[in-house]
Design a protein around this motif. Sequence first.
Motif, PDB file in Angstrom:
ATOM      1  N   ASP A   1       0.977  -0.892   0.158  1.00 38.01           N
ATOM      2  CA  ASP A   1      -0.188  -0.072   0.042  1.00 38.01           C
ATOM      3  C   ASP A   1       0.759   1.229  -0.191  1.00 38.01           C
ATOM      4  O   ASP A   1       0.574   2.182  -0.854  1.00 38.01           O
ATOM      5  CB  ASP A   1      -0.879   0.071   1.180  1.00 38.01           C
ATOM      6  CG  ASP A   1      -1.771   1.088   1.243  1.00 38.01           C
ATOM      7  OD1 ASP A   1      -2.778   1.178   0.479  1.00 38.01           O
ATOM      8  OD2 ASP A   1      -1.430   2.187   1.982  1.00 38.01           O
TER       9      ASP A   1
ATOM     10  N   ILE B   1       2.564   1.712  -3.323  1.00 35.99           N
ATOM     11  CA  ILE B   1       1.455   2.056  -4.376  1.00 35.99           C
ATOM     12  C   ILE B   1       1.262   3.512  -4.193  1.00 35.99           C
ATOM     13  O   ILE B   1       1.279   4.233  -5.413  1.00 35.99           O
ATOM     14  CB  ILE B   1       0.264   1.346  -4.590  1.00 35.99           C
ATOM     15  CG1 ILE B   1       0.483  -0.401  -4.946  1.00 35.99           C
ATOM     16  CG2 ILE B   1      -0.760   1.864  -5.012  1.00 35.99           C
ATOM     17  CD1 ILE B   1      -0.709  -1.222  -4.336  1.00 35.99           C
ATOM     18  N   GLN B   2       1.113   3.828  -3.114  1.00 39.64           N
ATOM     19  CA  GLN B   2       1.109   5.492  -2.861  1.00 39.64           C
ATOM     20  C   GLN B   2       1.864   6.242  -3.178  1.00 39.64           C
ATOM     21  O   GLN B   2       1.884   7.308  -3.916  1.00 39.64           O
ATOM     22  CB  GLN B   2       0.663   5.675  -1.274  1.00 39.64           C
ATOM     23  CG  GLN B   2       0.055   7.120  -0.965  1.00 39.64           C
ATOM     24  CD  GLN B   2      -1.066   7.333  -1.719  1.00 39.64           C
ATOM     25  OE1 GLN B   2      -1.909   6.711  -1.822  1.00 39.64           O
ATOM     26  NE2 GLN B   2      -1.132   8.535  -2.328  1.00 39.64           N
TER      27      GLN B   2
ATOM     28  N   LYS C   1      -3.413  -7.729  -3.357  1.00 31.88           N
ATOM     29  CA  LYS C   1      -3.277  -6.173  -3.366  1.00 31.88           C
ATOM     30  C   LYS C   1      -3.283  -5.244  -4.443  1.00 31.88           C
ATOM     31  O   LYS C   1      -3.559  -4.515  -4.810  1.00 31.88           O
ATOM     32  CB  LYS C   1      -2.324  -5.796  -2.246  1.00 31.88           C
ATOM     33  CG  LYS C   1      -1.977  -4.241  -1.984  1.00 31.88           C
ATOM     34  CD  LYS C   1      -3.338  -3.835  -1.444  1.00 31.88           C
ATOM     35  CE  LYS C   1      -3.163  -1.963  -1.198  1.00 31.88           C
ATOM     36  NZ  LYS C   1      -4.375  -1.403  -0.520  1.00 31.88           N
TER      37      LYS C   1
ATOM     38  N   GLU D   1      -6.234  -5.699  -6.884  1.00 24.64           N
ATOM     39  CA  GLU D   1      -7.393  -5.064  -6.106  1.00 24.64           C
ATOM     40  C   GLU D   1      -7.370  -3.519  -6.101  1.00 24.64           C
ATOM     41  O   GLU D   1      -8.473  -3.067  -6.028  1.00 24.64           O
ATOM     42  CB  GLU D   1      -7.931  -5.979  -5.248  1.00 24.64           C
ATOM     43  CG  GLU D   1      -8.492  -7.185  -5.343  1.00 24.64           C
ATOM     44  CD  GLU D   1      -8.933  -7.921  -4.086  1.00 24.64           C
ATOM     45  OE1 GLU D   1      -8.809  -7.467  -2.874  1.00 24.64           O
ATOM     46  OE2 GLU D   1      -9.361  -9.265  -4.265  1.00 24.64           O
ATOM     47  N   ASP D   2      -6.265  -3.222  -6.011  1.00 24.47           N
ATOM     48  CA  ASP D   2      -5.854  -1.651  -5.589  1.00 24.47           C
ATOM     49  C   ASP D   2      -6.336  -0.825  -7.077  1.00 24.47           C
ATOM     50  O   ASP D   2      -5.465  -1.134  -7.955  1.00 24.47           O
ATOM     51  CB  ASP D   2      -4.452  -1.364  -5.192  1.00 24.47           C
ATOM     52  CG  ASP D   2      -4.485  -0.074  -4.374  1.00 24.47           C
ATOM     53  OD1 ASP D   2      -4.657   1.156  -5.176  1.00 24.47           O
ATOM     54  OD2 ASP D   2      -4.148   0.047  -3.251  1.00 24.47           O
ATOM     55  N   LYS D   3      -7.300   0.031  -6.852  1.00 20.49           N
ATOM     56  CA  LYS D   3      -7.456   0.878  -7.909  1.00 20.49           C
ATOM     57  C   LYS D   3      -6.648   1.894  -8.496  1.00 20.49           C
ATOM     58  O   LYS D   3      -6.807   2.560  -9.519  1.00 20.49           O
ATOM     59  CB  LYS D   3      -9.078   1.397  -7.707  1.00 20.49           C
ATOM     60  CG  LYS D   3     -10.151   0.320  -7.792  1.00 20.49           C
ATOM     61  CD  LYS D   3     -11.481   1.153  -7.564  1.00 20.49           C
ATOM     62  CE  LYS D   3     -12.500   0.047  -7.711  1.00 20.49           C
ATOM     63  NZ  LYS D   3     -13.865   0.808  -7.631  1.00 20.49           N
ATOM     64  N   ARG D   4      -5.536   2.258  -7.633  1.00 22.85           N
ATOM     65  CA  ARG D   4      -4.776   3.046  -7.681  1.00 22.85           C
ATOM     66  C   ARG D   4      -3.568   2.600  -8.751  1.00 22.85           C
ATOM     67  O   ARG D   4      -3.040   3.448  -9.902  1.00 22.85           O
ATOM     68  CB  ARG D   4      -3.697   3.722  -6.692  1.00 22.85           C
ATOM     69  CG  ARG D   4      -4.794   4.579  -5.523  1.00 22.85           C
ATOM     70  CD  ARG D   4      -3.930   4.397  -4.345  1.00 22.85           C
ATOM     71  NE  ARG D   4      -3.731   3.300  -3.485  1.00 22.85           N
ATOM     72  CZ  ARG D   4      -2.975   2.930  -2.647  1.00 22.85           C
ATOM     73  NH1 ARG D   4      -2.662   4.257  -1.921  1.00 22.85           N
ATOM     74  NH2 ARG D   4      -3.137   2.080  -1.922  1.00 22.85           N
TER      75      ARG D   4
END
Length: 493
Positions: free
Chosen positions: A58, A61-62, A230, A233-236
């Motif tokens: 996470d 990705i951010q 992750k 499924e992560d839309k970013r």
Amino acid sequence: MVLSPRFTLNDPSLLLSTGWINDAPARSGTNRAPFDVQDPATGEVWTRVESMDAADADAAIQAATDAFPAYSALPARTRARLLLEFDRLVRENKEDLATLVVMEAGKTLAEARAEVDYAATYSWLMAAEAERIQGEVLKANENPSLRFFTIKQPIGPVGLLCPWNFPIAIALRKIATALAAGCTVVIKPSPETPTTSLALALLAQRAGFPKGVVNVVTASAETTPEVGKKFCEDKRLKKISFTGSTNVGKLLAAQSASSLKKLTLELGGNGSFIVFEDADLEQAADALVANKFRNAGQVCTCANRIFIQASVIDKFAELVKARVAKLNTGHGLDAGITTGALTTERGAERAVGLVADAIKNGGTLHTGGKRFGTGFLFEPTVITGASKDAKVYKEEIFGPILSMYAFETEDEVVGLANATDMGLTNYVFSQNIGRAWRLYEKLESGTVAINTAIANAAESPFGGIKESGSGKEGGLGYGVDEFLIVKSAAMTV
């Protein structure tokens, strides 16, 4: 064996002991358990890398999301210059990168050096591709006052899931292509081969790519499933590029369905190596041994089912056995070694089972067939006569096992070659140019190599059909387009 390469990466042992997300500080309160990286030739642990989880993913990705607006807005020439500096650093650190490949993947040093050279063809090509990303202007056919315009834009932050069999080449191909397109990346290397991706990320940083553009998440075998999920499924993350098995590719596709995330999947193969009686048999034998036993057979484009025209199969088998007898398997850093270890314990155990199954199903073992040493070394193996019920016929072998089968006619062998759910690469050896062209058109695979063991290069688009995947990597325009969206505009003049 103690690893003591001439590192010029500012002591990667420190880097590899801490993990790295593009200089981002560790999350407060994290307690990552390190996982072992083994030397495949000995089974010994030579370094440890921290096992990151979904929370680390996470954060990565951010970081990629935050960096995307500024990076994607850079002029194409600026991205190209960054890639050229990245390319220069990869070449400058060739020996160190190759040593890492030997130690974590089990290749010979010669193979590892060749992998770095091959990888750098993509960083070089993609530097040029960055400047070739262009749209077009179209005039409507029925309305002379209407114009259409297209532009190509980077799709966004992307997830790169990389395998262990070519840890430098495949990772660099994906990274360089995404960066050329203007995307920021989050890389998850295989648990078996994390050090090479970490080294590439460090070199990207040194090349001048801004913070957050290149990010690495190292996950152990235990945390890999949650990190992969992750990513999907992560839309970013707007795209996933994955190289690996067909079964995992299907899982990733299912996990990505909720967001309709774009996927490039380079999956398994069960390709054929077809030798006709009019082929140059010496050339074909050289090509087969080079193709089949490089990286101990752990190559998705390796010949799997070896079809030899019945009139020459006995002669051809003798040519192959004579060449295999000259192979020398051992630790990749030792002198005179031509074939390295299988990368994993499960790969070595599976090879033992495949040989036993082939013999059970009527196969004759001519040479090899056994493990030896303390690591994951396996003897180069030649089998003939196994039935089509044998696993070496039905499944991707991914090991140093060569199994040959006789055929009579052109139509017969085309049917045999196409009777698989896979469609990655096929090989054809014949001096009849008409026959070679017919097979090129009839064989169901993304690539057909004719009278050569080399199936792809940076300039050629690579990818499979059927259950061998979708999308292309490399090539002039093909690979970079996978990381772009096309936006249209209409205007009346």
